[in-house]
Design a protein around this motif. Structure first.
Motif, PDB file in Angstrom:
ATOM      1  N   ARG A   1       0.832  -1.214   0.000  1.00  0.00           N
ATOM      2  CA  ARG A   1       0.000   0.000   0.000  1.00  0.00           C
ATOM      3  C   ARG A   1       0.863   1.259   0.000  1.00  0.00           C
ATOM      4  O   ARG A   1       0.586   2.226  -0.728  1.00  0.00           O
ATOM      5  N   GLU A   2       1.934   1.266   0.781  1.00  0.00           N
ATOM      6  CA  GLU A   2       2.828   2.415   0.840  1.00  0.00           C
ATOM      7  C   GLU A   2       3.576   2.607  -0.479  1.00  0.00           C
ATOM      8  O   GLU A   2       3.851   3.738  -0.890  1.00  0.00           O
TER       9      GLU A   2
ATOM     10  N   LYS B   1       1.491   4.600  -2.857  1.00  0.00           N
ATOM     11  CA  LYS B   1       1.572   6.035  -2.572  1.00  0.00           C
ATOM     12  C   LYS B   1       2.816   6.647  -3.192  1.00  0.00           C
ATOM     13  O   LYS B   1       2.763   7.706  -3.838  1.00  0.00           O
TER      14      LYS B   1
ATOM     15  N   LEU C   1      -3.866   6.658  -3.606  1.00  0.00           N
ATOM     16  CA  LEU C   1      -4.805   5.796  -2.880  1.00  0.00           C
ATOM     17  C   LEU C   1      -6.237   6.310  -2.948  1.00  0.00           C
ATOM     18  O   LEU C   1      -7.169   5.560  -3.272  1.00  0.00           O
ATOM     19  N   ALA C   2      -6.418   7.605  -2.661  1.00  0.00           N
ATOM     20  CA  ALA C   2      -7.769   8.162  -2.651  1.00  0.00           C
ATOM     21  C   ALA C   2      -8.410   8.104  -4.034  1.00  0.00           C
ATOM     22  O   ALA C   2      -9.632   7.959  -4.158  1.00  0.00           O
TER      23      ALA C   2
ATOM     24  N   LEU D   1      -8.868   3.652  -2.093  1.00  0.00           N
ATOM     25  CA  LEU D   1      -8.188   3.125  -0.918  1.00  0.00           C
ATOM     26  C   LEU D   1      -7.779   4.278   0.003  1.00  0.00           C
ATOM     27  O   LEU D   1      -7.889   5.447  -0.359  1.00  0.00           O
ATOM     28  N   SER D   2      -7.274   3.947   1.156  1.00  0.00           N
ATOM     29  CA  SER D   2      -6.804   4.962   2.097  1.00  0.00           C
ATOM     30  C   SER D   2      -5.676   4.388   2.936  1.00  0.00           C
ATOM     31  O   SER D   2      -5.401   3.180   2.913  1.00  0.00           O
ATOM     32  N   ASP D   3      -5.036   5.255   3.714  1.00  0.00           N
ATOM     33  CA  ASP D   3      -3.952   4.815   4.592  1.00  0.00           C
ATOM     34  C   ASP D   3      -4.438   3.860   5.677  1.00  0.00           C
ATOM     35  O   ASP D   3      -3.641   3.099   6.246  1.00  0.00           O
ATOM     36  N   ALA D   4      -5.718   3.921   5.946  1.00  0.00           N
ATOM     37  CA  ALA D   4      -6.267   3.077   7.016  1.00  0.00           C
ATOM     38  C   ALA D   4      -6.548   1.653   6.559  1.00  0.00           C
ATOM     39  O   ALA D   4      -6.827   0.776   7.396  1.00  0.00           O
ATOM     40  N   ASP D   5      -6.513   1.409   5.262  1.00  0.00           N
ATOM     41  CA  ASP D   5      -6.806   0.066   4.752  1.00  0.00           C
ATOM     42  C   ASP D   5      -5.676  -0.890   5.122  1.00  0.00           C
ATOM     43  O   ASP D   5      -4.520  -0.695   4.722  1.00  0.00           O
TER      44      ASP D   5
ATOM     45  N   THR E   1     -12.454  -4.921  -1.855  1.00  0.00           N
ATOM     46  CA  THR E   1     -12.018  -3.513  -1.881  1.00  0.00           C
ATOM     47  C   THR E   1     -10.844  -3.322  -2.827  1.00  0.00           C
ATOM     48  O   THR E   1     -10.815  -2.387  -3.640  1.00  0.00           O
TER      49      THR E   1
END
Length: 273
Positions: free
Chosen positions: A120-121, A124, A165-166, A170-174, A188
């Motif tokens: 995920r990172e 970004k 992500l947005a 998605l988001s940082d919280a996923d 998702t």
């Protein structure tokens, strides 16, 4: 014919013809030296003016091509980031699917969670770094970019496609918290992957359109240059043949003038005993 030592009609006519030949010769030599039949406004004002305007239009298309090529590079960078992001999303889906297995022990689940968060990172970073000359079509910093499309200053517009992500849902919280939540995350991430591929398809279409327009601009510039050449360029084969003819004519003119200048001397025979 008048026999006069003050006026020599034959010499005057020969001189006029020689001057006319010299003028033609100078014109032909000028065309050979410059490669143009219309090099200045003095040669043909109307044609020179038209040619200058068309040459200016052709030259201005260099700026258009530069702008379109920057557009190509900007889109290519965004596409490269998009390819990386879709690969990362595919791996994230694999991790989520693996983590949804209820038979996993805590250590194995945490390893999958760590991998998922790392992927995920990386998404970004890929979106943030996809810039060309400080401009990005994928990080969400702009909604569209405009590039020159013609010499009048009109634009070829490319809509930005946010791949951060947005922008793909998605988001940082996923993250992965347990097997049940991991199963939900599969959907998702799959939705995010579909969004990313749709955005890449849009960028690909824009890239194709830009490539086609750049090709058209190149052909247009070539046509303008050819048109200007047809108006002002000299036919060097023709001018070369004409040069030889005029050089011969010049030599004959000099000879004719010499003969005409000798005519008054015949008067001297009248005074000989």
């Amino acid at each position: 014919m008048l026999n006069s030592i003050n006026t020599n009609p034959g010499a005057l006519i020969a001189l006029q013809n020689l001057n006319a030949t010299n003028t033609e010769l100078a014109t032909t030599q000028g065309r050979i030296n410059t490669g143009k039949k219309v090099a200045t406004a003095k040669d043909n004002g109307a044609i020179w003016s038209i040619a200058k305007m068309q040459s200016a239009n052709s030259a201005s298309l260099n700026s258009v091509k530069d702008s379109l090529q920057r557009g190509q590079s900007t889109i290519d960078v965004a596409l490269a980031a998009g390819d990386t992001i879709t690969d990362l999303l595919t791996k994230m889906k694999e991790k989520a699917l693996a983590a949804s297995d209820t038979s996993l022990n805590t250590a194995s689940f945490n390893a999958l969670k760590s991998d998922f968060d790392s992927l995920r990172e990386q998404i970004k970073k890929a979106a943030e770094n996809a810039k060309f000359n400080g401009v990005s079509l994928s990080d969400g910093s702009t909604t569209k970019l405009a590039f020159l499309s013609n010499s009048d200053g009109d634009n070829f517009t490319v809509n930005a496609q946010t791949l951060a992500l947005a922008g793909i849902g998605l988001s940082d919280a996923d993250t992965l918290t347990d097997a049940t939540q991991a199963k939900t995350m599969i959907t998702t991430v799959a939705t995010a992957l579909q969004s990313a591929t749709n955005k890449l398809a849009s960028l690909g279409t824009a890239s194709t359109g830009l490539d086609m327009h750049l090709t058209f601009v190149g052909k247009l510039q070539d046509s303008l240059d050819t048109g200007v050449g047809n108006m002002v360029d000299a036919d060097l084969a023709k001018e070369s043949a004409k040069l030889q003819s005029l050089q011969t004519k010049q030599q004959l003119g000099v000879q004719a003038l010499s003969i005409a200048n000798q005519a008054p001397q015949s008067i001297m025979s009248l005074f000989r005993g």
